[in-house]
Write a protein that holds these residues in place. Structure first.
Motif, PDB file in Angstrom:
ATOM      1  N   GLN A  84      -5.031   3.129   4.265  1.00 32.87           N
ATOM      2  CA  GLN A  84      -4.038   3.738   3.225  1.00 32.87           C
ATOM      3  C   GLN A  84      -4.159   5.164   2.216  1.00 32.87           C
ATOM      4  O   GLN A  84      -3.156   6.052   2.105  1.00 32.87           O
ATOM      5  CB  GLN A  84      -3.507   2.769   2.302  1.00 32.87           C
ATOM      6  CG  GLN A  84      -2.869   3.257   0.354  1.00 32.87           C
ATOM      7  CD  GLN A  84      -3.078   1.791  -0.519  1.00 32.87           C
ATOM      8  OE1 GLN A  84      -3.891   0.366  -0.011  1.00 32.87           O
ATOM      9  NE2 GLN A  84      -3.068   1.931  -1.748  1.00 32.87           N
ATOM     10  N   TRP A  85      -5.216   5.293   2.370  1.00 38.18           N
ATOM     11  CA  TRP A  85      -5.846   6.701   1.257  1.00 38.18           C
ATOM     12  C   TRP A  85      -5.483   7.511   2.575  1.00 38.18           C
ATOM     13  O   TRP A  85      -5.543   8.571   1.865  1.00 38.18           O
ATOM     14  CB  TRP A  85      -7.258   6.248   1.361  1.00 38.18           C
ATOM     15  CG  TRP A  85      -7.406   5.282   0.424  1.00 38.18           C
ATOM     16  CD1 TRP A  85      -8.059   3.866   0.187  1.00 38.18           C
ATOM     17  CD2 TRP A  85      -6.756   5.015  -0.613  1.00 38.18           C
ATOM     18  NE1 TRP A  85      -8.042   3.330  -1.280  1.00 38.18           N
ATOM     19  CE2 TRP A  85      -7.203   3.888  -1.572  1.00 38.18           C
ATOM     20  CE3 TRP A  85      -5.758   5.356  -1.500  1.00 38.18           C
ATOM     21  CZ2 TRP A  85      -6.495   3.134  -2.427  1.00 38.18           C
ATOM     22  CZ3 TRP A  85      -5.241   5.351  -2.826  1.00 38.18           C
ATOM     23  CH2 TRP A  85      -5.857   4.359  -3.205  1.00 38.18           C
ATOM     24  N   GLY A 112       0.660  -0.806  -0.219  1.00 42.01           N
ATOM     25  CA  GLY A 112       0.134  -0.037  -0.435  1.00 42.01           C
ATOM     26  C   GLY A 112       0.650   1.388   0.183  1.00 42.01           C
ATOM     27  O   GLY A 112       0.925   2.368  -0.868  1.00 42.01           O
ATOM     28  N   ASN A 160      -5.636  -3.430  -5.797  1.00 43.24           N
ATOM     29  CA  ASN A 160      -5.442  -3.954  -5.097  1.00 43.24           C
ATOM     30  C   ASN A 160      -5.748  -5.431  -4.797  1.00 43.24           C
ATOM     31  O   ASN A 160      -7.125  -5.913  -3.948  1.00 43.24           O
ATOM     32  CB  ASN A 160      -5.365  -2.935  -3.604  1.00 43.24           C
ATOM     33  CG  ASN A 160      -4.103  -3.441  -2.855  1.00 43.24           C
ATOM     34  OD1 ASN A 160      -3.290  -4.235  -2.784  1.00 43.24           O
ATOM     35  ND2 ASN A 160      -4.946  -3.050  -1.146  1.00 43.24           N
ATOM     36  N   ASP A 191      -9.528   3.372  -6.655  1.00 43.08           N
ATOM     37  CA  ASP A 191      -9.746   2.414  -5.677  1.00 43.08           C
ATOM     38  C   ASP A 191     -10.630   1.398  -6.106  1.00 43.08           C
ATOM     39  O   ASP A 191     -11.820   1.998  -5.802  1.00 43.08           O
ATOM     40  CB  ASP A 191      -9.487   2.426  -3.837  1.00 43.08           C
ATOM     41  CG  ASP A 191      -9.466   1.490  -3.037  1.00 43.08           C
ATOM     42  OD1 ASP A 191      -9.155   0.412  -3.920  1.00 43.08           O
ATOM     43  OD2 ASP A 191      -9.682   1.361  -2.369  1.00 43.08           O
ATOM     44  N   SER A 233      -8.101  -2.449  -1.024  1.00 42.12           N
ATOM     45  CA  SER A 233      -6.703  -1.626   0.319  1.00 42.12           C
ATOM     46  C   SER A 233      -7.785  -1.250   1.290  1.00 42.12           C
ATOM     47  O   SER A 233      -8.993  -0.818   1.442  1.00 42.12           O
ATOM     48  CB  SER A 233      -7.580  -0.105  -0.918  1.00 42.12           C
ATOM     49  OG  SER A 233      -6.344  -0.300  -1.782  1.00 42.12           O
TER      50      SER A 233
END
Length: 537
Positions: free
Chosen positions: A227-228, A197, A308, A219, A223
């Protein structure tokens, strides 16, 4: 007390050439010995092949498991095992030495897989009986790994008997809450997904370095919220300041996940004084349609897309069946570039993203035949079980069991038990994904700064010990790009590749499919394994 030998090393010993491993203990020479008879005297099953990515003995012995596509005579999976196997004594005398027990356990499991594959269910039943004696869901890491595969193999045998399954209520669906909790615990216990990530975030930041207008990050699911949050912080810390507007679109089936993501990200953006909007798309990647409209794509805005650990789930679905035969599902040379995953990649390419980040398991589980599928998976999940085992001093037994049962165990079940479109964990290696990306109209984009920072992060994690002690990053060269390959003890477990739109797209379907098929060899030899594409850092 001596430290326990890693599961991968024990697998290497069990699957080593006959002259390099101890003979089956005499205590089980009667029944189990005859069951294993055909395994003796054979040449090593990875003869003449190079070890994968300069890896340890684990990858050397397990990573190059029998490949049905090879022409070697000794890899004939249709050859029947010994015709008759005596029933074991009521109380078999298994070896006391742990090393010898582990060798016997893996050999028995291998022969049991062979027996199941050719329909010798009486032999398979005997094998499972002995495996059950030696494996344990509460034992050492190798015992737990073998127990997970043995349980999946038993389900593989019984699932076709629909009446029995209905009466026994098998197989039971995993509780969604348990799976989500296990996934969250795995991210906390093992650093692989966190490093992946971080690498994705750093790549997006590098690609958008000169963008001062609108930056849109999509995304496609999988994820973590953290991570964001970290990506928002990275944009806020840019020397040139954040973009004029940061848009984040998240695809997810769960409304509570989307609500939480929106809340956390909006609050963090306000705290950092960033102009920010969040778009929720409540859908699975399977059901995503009308990509441009669903994702709120606006022409002229700088777009980054991240997938992801999701794209492999679409490999079971073919966009079209060129021969018009059979159910959609199993891969073949004729359908390698006509899956739903390939169609989605082409649709994303049509959106002209500045960057696409693809994170996938570095494994080869999208195989029809049972034996190579099981042993490729055994090779892969041995590294993950070892990594979880290393976290033991810091993690409760309950959390470890949750990860192994509801996350890793469910993936193992899917790989072993499910067939056709029911199987979703169709992991493919970076080499194969590279071919798919190029066929869809992408070119590799090496994010040099992000790559260097990912390597530094892995070294920092390794210095902390625990489950991260054996973490590292190798550089994988694929299709002209250079990408980070996240490893455990030099065994690749996840790849993070970055791509940009190719200016001119040539898409002859027949040629693309044939070219993709000719470059793919499941099970890996020197021509197809990542060893030829990777150099040590």
């Amino acid at each position: 007390m001596a430290a326990e030998q890693p599961t991968t090393e024990r697998l290497a010993l069990a699957l080593a050439p006959p002259g390099a491993r101890p003979a089956a203990p005499s205590a089980v020479e009667g029944a189990a010995g005859r069951f294993l008879a055909r395994e003796r005297g054979k040449a090593p099953r990875n003869k003449g092949k190079s070890p994968e990515m300069g890896s340890s003995s684990a990858a050397e012995a397990v990573g190059d498991q029998p490949n049905p596509r090879d022409d070697d005579d000794d890899l004939d999976w249709t050859a029947a095992p010994v015709a008759d196997v005596a029933m074991p004594p009521p109380t078999p005398a298994y070896p006391v030495d742990e090393r010898e027990r582990d060798v016997l356990l893996i050999k028995l499991l291998r022969s049991t897989v062979d027996a199941v594959a050719i329909g010798k269910l009486d032999l398979a039943s005997d094998g499972m009986r002995w495996v059950a004696d030696l494996a344990s869901p509460d034992g050492r890491s190798l015992q737990r790994l073998a127990s997970a595969f043995a349980e999946a193999l038993a389900l593989y045998v019984i699932v076709p008997f629909h009446g029995l399954c209905r009466l026994l209520q098998l197989p039971q669906a995993a509780p969604p809450g348990e799976v989500a909790a296990a996934r969250h615990r795995f991210r906390g216990i093992c650093p692989f997904v966190r490093i992946a990530g971080a690498s994705a975030n750093l790549s997006i930041l590098e690609a958008m370095d000169n963008e001062e207008g609108v930056v849109h990050v999509v995304d496609l699911g999988g994820s973590d919220i953290n991570q964001w949050v970290e990506l928002v912080r990275l944009f806020a810390a840019r020397p040139r300041g954040p973009p004029g507007l940061l848009r984040v679109t998240v695809v997810n089936e769960a409304d509570d996940v989307l609500s939480a993501a929106e809340g956390y990200l909006t609050a963090e953006a306000q705290r950092l004084d960033i102009n920010f909007t969040f778009r929720r798309v409540q859908s699975s990647i399977d059901a995503l349609t009308g990509v441009g409209g669903a994702l709120g794509i606006v022409a002229g805005q700088s777009l980054a897309v991240i997938a992801n650990l999701q794209m492999h789930r679409l490999l079971a679905y073919r966009k079209e069946a060129r021969n018009g035969k059979g159910p959609a599902g199993e891969q073949s040379a004729q359908h390698t570039m006509t899956t739903k995953a390939d169609a989605l990649l082409r649709a994303i390419r049509g959106l002209s993203p500045k960057l696409m980040v693809l994170t996938e398991q570095e494994a080869d589980h999208n195989v029809d035949e049972l034996q190579p599928r099981v042993w490729n998976a055994m090779n892969y999940y041995a590294a993950l079980f070892d990594a979880v085992e290393e976290s033991a001093p810091l993690v409760s037994p309950g959390d470890r069991a949750s990860v192994e049962r509801w996350l890793l165990g469910e993936e193992i079940r899917d790989i072993v038990v499910c067939v056709g479109s029911a199987r979703r964990e169709r992991h493919e290696k970076l080499e194969r994904w590279g071919a798919r990306m190029v066929a869809a109209g992408f070119s590799p984009a090496t994010m040099a700064k992000a790559l260097g920072m990912t390597e530094a992060l892995a070294r920092q994690v390794a210095a902390g010990g625990g489950a991260g002690a054996a973490v590292g990053v190798l550089r994988a060269v694929q299709a002209g790009g250079c990408f980070p390959m996240i490893c455990w003890s030099n065994k690749p477990v996840f790849s993070v590749s970055t791509w940009t739109v190719r200016r001119s797209v040539v898409r002859p379907p027949e040629a693309a499919a044939d070219a993709g098929a000719s470059g793919s060899h499941h099970g890996g030899g020197p021509a197809s394994s990542s060893a030829a594409m990777v150099f040590d850092v």
